[in-house]
Design a protein around this motif. Structure first.
Motif, short mmCIF file in Angstrom:
data_model
loop_
_atom_site.label_atom_id
_atom_site.label_comp_id
_atom_site.label_asym_id
_atom_site.label_seq_id
_atom_site.Cartn_x
_atom_site.Cartn_y
_atom_site.Cartn_z
N ARG A 1 -25.33 122.09 60.97
CA ARG A 1 -24.83 123.02 59.95
C ARG A 1 -23.37 122.75 59.63
O ARG A 1 -22.95 122.78 58.46
CB ARG A 1 -25.02 124.47 60.42
N CYS A 2 -22.59 122.46 60.66
CA CYS A 2 -21.17 122.16 60.45
C CYS A 2 -20.99 120.89 59.61
O CYS A 2 -20.15 120.84 58.71
CB CYS A 2 -20.46 122.00 61.79
N LYS B 1 -21.83 121.51 55.96
CA LYS B 1 -20.78 122.28 55.28
C LYS B 1 -19.66 121.38 54.77
O LYS B 1 -18.93 121.76 53.84
CB LYS B 1 -20.23 123.35 56.22
#
Length: 237
Positions: free
Chosen positions: A194-195, A198
């Motif tokens: 997810r990081c 992003k």
């Protein structure tokens, strides 16, 4: 052209170092040439080697030059990596998200000679996201993903629609099995995935997930049909 022969001989080893999260340092080069080989051939090969070596800070510290019946060229490379940053094929875990760099397929139409070893991308990943497993795609996406799965004792599920396809690719079979893309294939735990997403870096694409070994090795096609991935790709022996 001889230049691209020399360049590729070094580039494939740089790609291997990148796949472990390392930094290339030294290389030995052995070159065998037929008696009637023109000087331009040797010089072209050397230009390809030396230019790429300089770009990545690699010292060619020795090797061998000899007569041979056919052109032969091999490179041995040494790289360094901090122990905590070393990435192997054996660390993938169920739940990990599978990523690739770049676009896949059609390498035979030119990319296999001009590809960029993903050293910068590998350094970024190990410094910021700590991949569980990583490999470079030399034998084909399906085959190299299988190398990770077998070493990690897990299964894998990928989605055809998510795989980034190069403009030169000749269909899904080419993307999955042809090889010589020399892109990175790696897995991240969901929070790290997810990081990374992003950051919106287009070069990194999620294509599937690691599952328990009992669930096998499968692909979901564009029509949402599930099929087993063939045990196919480049075979060294």
């Amino acid at each position: 052209k001889p230049y691209f022969i020399g360049r590729k001989a070094l580039a494939v080893s740089l790609s291997d170092i990148a796949a472990c999260g390392g930094k290339p340092r030294y290389a030995l080069v052995s070159l065998g040439l037929p008696k009637d080989a023109p000087l331009s051939l040797a010089l072209g090969i050397c230009r390809g080697l030396f230019k790429l070596a300089k770009k990545h800070g690699v010292n060619i510290v020795g090797g061998d030059l000899s007569r041979a019946e056919e052109i032969t060229l091999d490179v041995s490379m040494v790289g360094i990596v901090k122990k905590k940053q070393l990435v192997l094929r054996s660390g993938a875990r169920p739940g990990d998200i599978i990523f690739v760099t770049g676009a896949l397929g059609g390498s035979i139409y030119g990319k296999h000679l001009t590809f960029i070893p993903r050293l910068r991308e590998a350094e970024y990943l190990v410094n910021n996201f700590k991949p569980h497993a990583m490999i470079d795609i030399s034998d084909g996406l399906a085959q190299d993903l299988r190398h990770i799965a077998e070493s990690s004792r897990v299964g894998a599920l990928i989605y055809e629609d998510l795989i980034p396809v190069s403009k030169q690719a000749r269909g899904t079979h080419d993307v999955l099995y042809s090889g010589e893309d020399f892109e990175l294939l790696f897995t991240l735990p969901p929070d790290k995935a997810r990081c990374l997403l992003k950051k919106k870096k287009a070069i990194f694409s999620p294509i599937g997930k690691i599952v328990a070994e009992k669930h096998g090795f499968k692909i979901i096609d564009k029509f949402n049909r599930e099929a087993a991935l063939k045990n196919k790709g480049y075979r060294h022996f």
